[in-house]
Structures are given as C-alpha cells and as structure tokens.
Design a protein around this motif. Sequence first.
Motif, short mmCIF file in Angstrom:
data_model
loop_
_atom_site.label_atom_id
_atom_site.label_comp_id
_atom_site.label_asym_id
_atom_site.label_seq_id
_atom_site.Cartn_x
_atom_site.Cartn_y
_atom_site.Cartn_z
N MET A 1 0.81 -1.23 0.00
CA MET A 1 0.00 0.00 0.00
C MET A 1 0.84 1.27 0.00
O MET A 1 0.29 2.37 -0.03
CB MET A 1 -0.89 0.04 1.25
N LEU B 1 2.73 2.26 2.52
CA LEU B 1 2.62 2.87 3.85
C LEU B 1 3.86 2.67 4.72
O LEU B 1 3.83 2.99 5.90
CB LEU B 1 1.39 2.29 4.58
N ARG C 1 3.00 6.62 -4.77
CA ARG C 1 2.46 7.09 -3.50
C ARG C 1 1.22 6.29 -3.15
O ARG C 1 0.56 5.75 -4.03
CB ARG C 1 2.08 8.57 -3.64
N SER C 2 0.86 6.24 -1.85
CA SER C 2 -0.23 5.35 -1.45
C SER C 2 -1.55 5.71 -2.12
O SER C 2 -2.35 4.82 -2.42
CB SER C 2 -0.37 5.30 0.07
N ASP C 3 -1.82 7.00 -2.37
CA ASP C 3 -3.09 7.33 -3.02
C ASP C 3 -3.11 6.82 -4.47
O ASP C 3 -4.15 6.38 -4.96
CB ASP C 3 -3.43 8.82 -2.93
N ALA D 1 -3.81 3.08 -4.32
CA ALA D 1 -5.25 2.83 -4.12
C ALA D 1 -6.00 3.03 -5.44
O ALA D 1 -6.88 2.25 -5.79
CB ALA D 1 -5.79 3.75 -3.04
N ARG D 2 -5.64 4.07 -6.16
CA ARG D 2 -6.35 4.37 -7.41
C ARG D 2 -6.01 3.37 -8.52
O ARG D 2 -6.76 3.25 -9.49
CB ARG D 2 -6.06 5.80 -7.85
N ALA E 1 -2.53 9.02 6.98
CA ALA E 1 -1.91 7.99 6.15
C ALA E 1 -2.96 7.03 5.59
O ALA E 1 -2.92 6.67 4.41
CB ALA E 1 -0.87 7.22 6.96
N LEU E 2 -3.92 6.65 6.43
CA LEU E 2 -4.95 5.71 5.98
C LEU E 2 -5.87 6.37 4.94
O LEU E 2 -6.23 5.75 3.94
CB LEU E 2 -5.76 5.19 7.17
N VAL E 3 -6.22 7.63 5.18
CA VAL E 3 -7.06 8.34 4.21
C VAL E 3 -6.36 8.39 2.85
O VAL E 3 -6.97 8.17 1.81
CB VAL E 3 -7.39 9.76 4.72
N GLN E 4 -5.07 8.62 2.89
CA GLN E 4 -4.33 8.65 1.62
C GLN E 4 -4.30 7.26 0.98
O GLN E 4 -4.39 7.13 -0.24
CB GLN E 4 -2.90 9.15 1.85
N ALA E 5 -4.23 6.22 1.82
CA ALA E 5 -4.21 4.85 1.28
C ALA E 5 -5.56 4.44 0.71
O ALA E 5 -5.69 3.38 0.11
CB ALA E 5 -3.76 3.86 2.36
N PHE E 6 -6.60 5.25 0.92
CA PHE E 6 -7.89 5.02 0.25
C PHE E 6 -7.95 5.70 -1.11
O PHE E 6 -8.96 5.63 -1.79
CB PHE E 6 -9.05 5.53 1.11
N GLY E 7 -6.88 6.43 -1.46
CA GLY E 7 -6.85 7.05 -2.78
C GLY E 7 -7.12 8.54 -2.77
O GLY E 7 -7.34 9.14 -3.81
N ILE E 8 -7.11 9.14 -1.58
CA ILE E 8 -7.34 10.59 -1.51
C ILE E 8 -6.00 11.30 -1.48
O ILE E 8 -5.07 10.89 -0.77
CB ILE E 8 -8.18 10.94 -0.26
N ASN E 9 -5.89 12.36 -2.28
CA ASN E 9 -4.64 13.11 -2.37
C ASN E 9 -4.52 14.01 -1.14
O ASN E 9 -4.91 15.18 -1.15
CB ASN E 9 -4.65 13.93 -3.66
N VAL E 10 -3.99 13.43 -0.06
CA VAL E 10 -3.95 14.15 1.21
C VAL E 10 -3.03 15.38 1.16
O VAL E 10 -3.41 16.44 1.68
CB VAL E 10 -3.56 13.20 2.37
#
Lengths: 234, 294
Positions: free
Chosen positions: A52, A54, A73-75, A78-79, B185-194
């Motif tokens: 992920m 992380l 990057r992690s986002d 995910a995407r 970190a978790l919010v970003q790992a859901f695909g949101i550009n933090v």
Amino acid sequence: MPEPMLKLEGLEAWYGESHVLHGVGLEVREGEVVTLLGRNGAGKTTTLRAIMGLVPRRQGSIRFEGRELIGARSDAIARAGIAYCPEERGIFASLNVTENLFLPPVIRAGGMTVPEIHALFPNLKERARSPGAKLSGGEQQMLAIGRILRTGARLLLLDEPSEGLAPVIVQQIGRTIRELKARGFTVLLVEQNFRFAQTVADRHYVMEHGRVVEMVANADLAAAMDRLHEYLGV
Amino acid sequence: MDMIFGVPAPLLFGQLVLGLINGAFYAMLSLGLAVIFGLLNIINFTHGAQFMMGAFVAWMLLTYLGIGYWWALLIAPVVVGLSGIVIERLFISRLYKLDHLYGLLLTFGLGLIIEGTFRNLYGSSGLPYRIPPELTGAWDLGFMFLPVYRGWVVIVALLVCLATWLVIEKTPLGATLRAATENAALVQAFGINVPRLVTLTYGAGVGLAALAGVLAAPIYSVNPQMGANFIITVFAVVVIGGMGSILGSIVTGFVLGVVEGLTRVFYPELSSTVVFIIMAIVLLTRPAGLFGRA
C-alpha cells in the motif's frame, strides 16, 4: 499462463533503521484468496503496508495488473485498484458509520452498491448514524471491510480480520470472504488463525523473518501440517 | 439614567457590543487556527500577519484599483489564501515529519517578516479605510444605538462560523477532513490526495483570517500591528476552547469577547488580563481545553 494480478519480487522494507522485509516474493492470481501465515513479527502486516505504500522506505518490485508500483504514492496505489483493510481496522471515531462507509472514493466502476453492502452486513444499516467510536469490534471489522467494497477495487488486502472477534463473528467474516471470492474479488489475507485461514483460502504463503519460506495449496495443507506447526509455533 | 448592576445601561450595552465585536474576530481567527491545527498539526503563528494582510489587500484594492469593500470581501481572502498556499508548499510542507516546535518557529518568523515588510512599506501609523456607505449609520435598538457596521460584523462572523462548522461536520468534504485529522496515512491509502487536501486547508484557514481582516479594516485602522494585537488573545482562546476543536473555538471566541467586555465595565483594571487568567485556570483543570479531546 497470464501474468498474476499481483506479483511481489525481492520486496524489502525498513522502518527507520530496522530492516523488516528481506526480499518477499509472492503471486496472487485474479479471483484467488491467498493468505499470509506466520508468527508475530514475521513481516505479514509490513508486507501489506509495503504494497500500500505505507512504509517509509521500500525497494524491490510490486507489479499489479502489469504496472510497477514500487515508487508510487499510497493514493496512487489505491487508485490503481488495491483496497486496504488495516489490522487496527482504522475506523474513524469522529465519523459516523455512513460517513466511514462513503469515505474511500470510488476509483472505478464495478464496486458493490450500498444496499449490497448492507445485505452483507445488516448491522451497518442499523447503525448507520452511530459514531465510529461507538461500534463493537465486530461492527468495526464489518465496516472496515464494507467500506472498501464500494470503491471498485478488485484486490483486497485484509489484515487479520478475525483478530479479537467472537467465534460467531469470525464465522460471519469467513462467509463474507467466501462471498467476496464468489463475486470475483481477489483477496490477500494476513492471518494468524490457521483454522480460519483454511476455511477461506486457495493457497497459503508462510512467512518467517521477513521472507516467504513456503507456499502451500489449501488442498495440501493436511500433508504439510507438521512443518506448518513448526513455522507457526501452534 | 437606567442602571443595571449599578452600571449605566448605555455603558454596559456599549461594552457588551464591543465585546461581541472582539469576540467575532476571536472566533473567526481561532476557527482558522483550529482547522489548520487539526489537519496540519501546525500552530500557525503567521495567522495574525495574514489577518493584517487581508485588511491591507482591501486597502490596496481601494487605493490603487478603486475596488471597493464588497469585492474586497471576496478578493482579499482569495489573494491572501493563495499566498498561504505558496507558503505551505514552499516552507511548511517540509516540516510535517518534525516536532511541532519547528512549525511554530517557522510560522512565527514568517509572521515577523511579513509584518516588518508592511511596516517598512506603509509605516506603522495606520491607514484609514472607510465604512462602505451601505453600512454607515446606526440602528436604534430602543435601549441603545448600534452602529450598523458593528452589527454587520457580528452577523457575518456568525454566518461564516456556522458555514464553516456545517462544511466540516455535515458534508463529505468535511468527513474527509475529519478523517484525515485522525489518520492521514490511511485516508491517503484510500486514494485521496492528502497533501493537496492539506495545502487547500491551509489556504482556506488563511483565507478565513484574511476575511476577518477585511471586516476589521473599517473598525480598526489598517496597520501592520493590527494582527499582532489580536493574535495573542486568539491563541489564549484556542487553548481555552481546546486545540483543534471547531465548535470550541467558535463558542469560546464569542464568549471570551463578551467576558472581556463585561470585565471592562465591572473591573476595568483586569480587562486586558482576564482571558489569560481564564486560560491559566483551564490549563490547570482541563489541560485539553473546554471542548478538546484529551
């Protein structure tokens, strides 16, 4: 044979000075449920976190649907279509159940609808307005899994979904994972609960000291039992 | 003359209104600080300077371009907010992995530099900014005359605070913000550009300070020190309300403004210290603040 959905090669990861993964290699094919077994500290959770993006530092190769993700990057990961359910569940205490459910953005078409998720986990519908902080452990786990089913991600990384839950809830989580497999999701599952793992998985990777040391098909599990007991210390 | 608690009524109501006005600015400024602190974990000591910049941009728009108050309400927050975005990208974003103290030092230093620059360019005596003609005059409330502009400031501040609170508590964007405050970190790992969310949040918090600055321009003279005068009290408000608490900073801002006003009536000697006494008491009894989560 087509390329596997997810392929790790020589994956290494560090937390600060400590070198946690020492070259993990594994494959997950589309539609499979694969577990990572191993003792505490073997590197299972870190493997998921490294996939992920992380962990602070990682190298090696993470190929997902033909794309290299080691530098992403992690986002972006995910995407690309990977969804993550962390060990600590990561339910946001200040968000209610519905807000938690809608938090992960839809990344592509084909995710489950909210009524479908509610059908899978009726508790989430009943508790739609409850704050995340007020959920039981089982409800938190259902929410943590439920919210990543909406997004359209096809590969789910689940970190010990059975941990700390009552047996009846563990059975429900097990039914859910089999249901997800039937719907075509691909699952990489970290487990310490050996018996639970064998009820849901197609194959098992055994980890020790930050490496994959053995791969066992679920059908061959009985034959490998002695060796596994040694690895897992159970 | 009517007396209330042994005090002439006009004096009491006058100070009450003054307290409400100050409270409106406390609330808007501490709200921006709370939003920024929640997500960035940075105590934005540049906030006072950014409030001042809002007033100056309004003054510049009028003086150099002939653009009046109403457009300034819109343009100044955007301009100052954009400057905040530049500051976040260039400087603050480098500090997230370090101790709080670095962010505090950086933003404090930036505040001094900005204030010094404006003092150098415009002097420190203050520049006049007139109340827009639509908002001059006073309302006769029966028991007192309320200058229209002061009433306007209180109403706008209340609406801005309410709108900000609604966005944060009731919208999907707000849910994302709250989630990122808990576990970025978790919010970003859901695909949101933090990182982008963080930048925009800083810009929005700074824009809020600038909006308060525009509102303040006709009341206080536009001068480089106007933010510094406010900001010390605002930090006390933030501490009392609870670091990062949205509702806490709004309520505490208004209440402390009024408390200050009342103190000015009943025990004037204490009026400049009362907020800090309350802060000390709150820190001793509820270190997380009145609305804070420990």
